[in-house]
Design an enzyme around this catalytic site. Structure first.
Site, PDB file in Angstrom:
ATOM      1  N   HIS A   1       0.670   1.031 -12.938  1.00 54.25           N
ATOM      2  CA  HIS A   1       1.446  -0.140 -13.359  1.00 54.25           C
ATOM      3  C   HIS A   1       2.920   0.265 -13.438  1.00 54.25           C
ATOM      4  CE1 HIS A   1       2.010  -4.058 -15.217  1.00 54.25           C
ATOM      5  NE2 HIS A   1       2.866  -3.474 -16.050  1.00 54.25           N
TER       6      HIS A   1
ATOM      7  N   GLY B   1       0.795  -1.222   0.000  1.00 57.48           N
ATOM      8  CA  GLY B   1       0.000   0.000   0.000  1.00 57.48           C
ATOM      9  C   GLY B   1       0.830   1.276   0.000  1.00 57.48           C
ATOM     10  N   SER B   2       2.044   1.221  -0.541  1.00 61.48           N
ATOM     11  CA  SER B   2       2.859   2.443  -0.520  1.00 61.48           C
ATOM     12  C   SER B   2       2.318   3.493  -1.487  1.00 61.48           C
ATOM     13  CB  SER B   2       4.336   2.136  -0.811  1.00 61.48           C
ATOM     14  OG  SER B   2       4.535   1.814  -2.161  1.00 61.48           O
TER      15      SER B   2
ATOM     16  N   ASP C   1      -4.512  -4.513 -17.289  1.00 62.62           N
ATOM     17  CA  ASP C   1      -3.602  -3.505 -17.860  1.00 62.62           C
ATOM     18  C   ASP C   1      -3.962  -3.055 -19.276  1.00 62.62           C
ATOM     19  OD1 ASP C   1      -2.125  -3.835 -15.499  1.00 62.62           O
ATOM     20  OD2 ASP C   1      -0.888  -5.400 -16.386  1.00 62.62           O
TER      21      ASP C   1
ATOM     22  N   LYS D   1      -6.458  -8.676  -7.749  1.00 63.33           N
ATOM     23  CA  LYS D   1      -7.636  -9.403  -8.238  1.00 63.33           C
ATOM     24  C   LYS D   1      -8.314  -8.631  -9.355  1.00 63.33           C
ATOM     25  CE  LYS D   1      -7.321 -12.552  -5.060  1.00 63.33           C
ATOM     26  NZ  LYS D   1      -7.094 -13.951  -5.365  1.00 63.33           N
TER      27      LYS D   1
HETATM   28  C1  GRF Z   1       3.193  -1.082  -7.576  1.00 62.82           C
HETATM   29  O1  GRF Z   1       4.410  -1.338  -8.211  1.00 62.82           O
HETATM   30  C2  GRF Z   1       2.110  -0.889  -8.615  1.00 62.82           C
HETATM   31  O2  GRF Z   1       2.567  -0.349  -9.805  1.00 62.82           O
HETATM   32  C3  GRF Z   1       1.609  -2.277  -8.863  1.00 62.82           C
HETATM   33  O3  GRF Z   1       1.702  -2.928  -7.623  1.00 62.82           O
HETATM   34  C4  GRF Z   1       2.686  -2.294  -6.816  1.00 62.82           C
HETATM   35  C5  GRF Z   1       2.010  -1.918  -5.538  1.00 62.82           C
HETATM   36  O4  GRF Z   1       2.906  -1.417  -4.583  1.00 62.82           O
HETATM   37  N1  GRF Z   1       0.287  -2.267  -9.433  1.00 62.82           N
HETATM   38  P1  GRF Z   1       2.333  -0.760  -3.260  1.00 62.82           P
HETATM   39  O5  GRF Z   1       1.441  -1.785  -2.596  1.00 62.82           O
HETATM   40  O6  GRF Z   1       1.606   0.473  -3.655  1.00 62.82           O
HETATM   41  O7  GRF Z   1       3.547  -0.481  -2.427  1.00 62.82           O
END
Ligand code: GRF
Length: 202
Positions: A107, A12-13, A148, A89
């Site tokens: 992405h 969730g960063s 995507d 999902k």
């Molecule tokens: C990110 O690299 C995003 O592009 C992809 O999943 C990852 C999620 O990272 N869809 P975080 O959970 O937001 O840290």
């Protein structure tokens, strides 16, 4: 204030970067609810800390009613735009239909390259390096029923360095993701990137 809902499966960063931008006032938006299919996700822990409504909803907890449950939670919290942030999902038709054109994803590559089923996490960066790409980046795009494939809204390029490993590339791309996702939402909130917001706001 743009009302945001999040779907996240892991750390969730990206979600955190958006919440931070809201709190800093650089993004005119309000995080309303976070939903995760993973009860142990960092995303849920972060959200509870930030005092934002958080739910664990998954196929295991809701079975075939999952799509309806996600939609009900988003609507109950008056969410206008849904942000996928590392959500692993596919979304059900209930949510896709009700929020058509208002679901975003980020992405970690320059779509349409290096996307699609199975292209997630470190696999993306491994593939970029294996292909000998000179640049990679981050893409914010709309979400439809395929992985995507929805319309690309914005991209930020990131250089690939000769000495890069998948881990160093991931780190550089993730920093770009954090900037780009919040900045894109700010442009949506300002009306600079048109998406079909509910009638009440128009
Ligand atoms: C990110 O690299 C995003 O592009 C992809 O999943 C990852 C999620 O990272 N869809 P975080 O959970 O937001 O840290």
């Amino acid at each position: 204030m743009l009302k945001l809902g999040f779907l996240a499966s892991h750390t969730g960063s990206n979600m955190q970067a958006i919440i931070d931008a809201c709190q800093a006032g650089t993004l005119a938006a309000e995080p309303r609810v976070v939903i995760s299919n993973n009860s142990q996700s960092g995303a849920l822990a972060r959200t509870r800390q930030a005092n934002i409504a958080a739910y664990h909803l998954s196929e295991r907890t809701h079975g075939t009613a999952l799509g309806a449950a996600i939609l009900a939670a988003m609507q109950r919290h008056e969410v206008e735009v849904i942000c996928l942030a590392g959500y692993m999902k596919k979304l059900g038709t209930e949510v896709l239909t009700a929020y058509e054109g208002r679901i975003l994803n980020i992405h970690p590559a320059l779509l349409p390259k290096f996307g699609g089923q199975g292209m997630y996490g470190m696999r993306v960066h491994e593939a970029v390096l294996a292909a000998g790409e000179r640049e990679s980046g981050a893409t914010v795009h709309l979400v439809d029923e395929e992985y995507d494939q929805g319309r690309v809204l914005v991209q930020e390029k990131v250089p690939v360095k000769a000495e890069d490993t998948p881990e160093t590339l991931q780190k550089r791309v993730l920093a770009a993701e954090h900037r780009l996702y919040a900045a894109t939402l700010a442009r949506i909130a300002a009306g600079e990137i048109p998406i079909p917001l509910p009638r009440s706001r128009a």
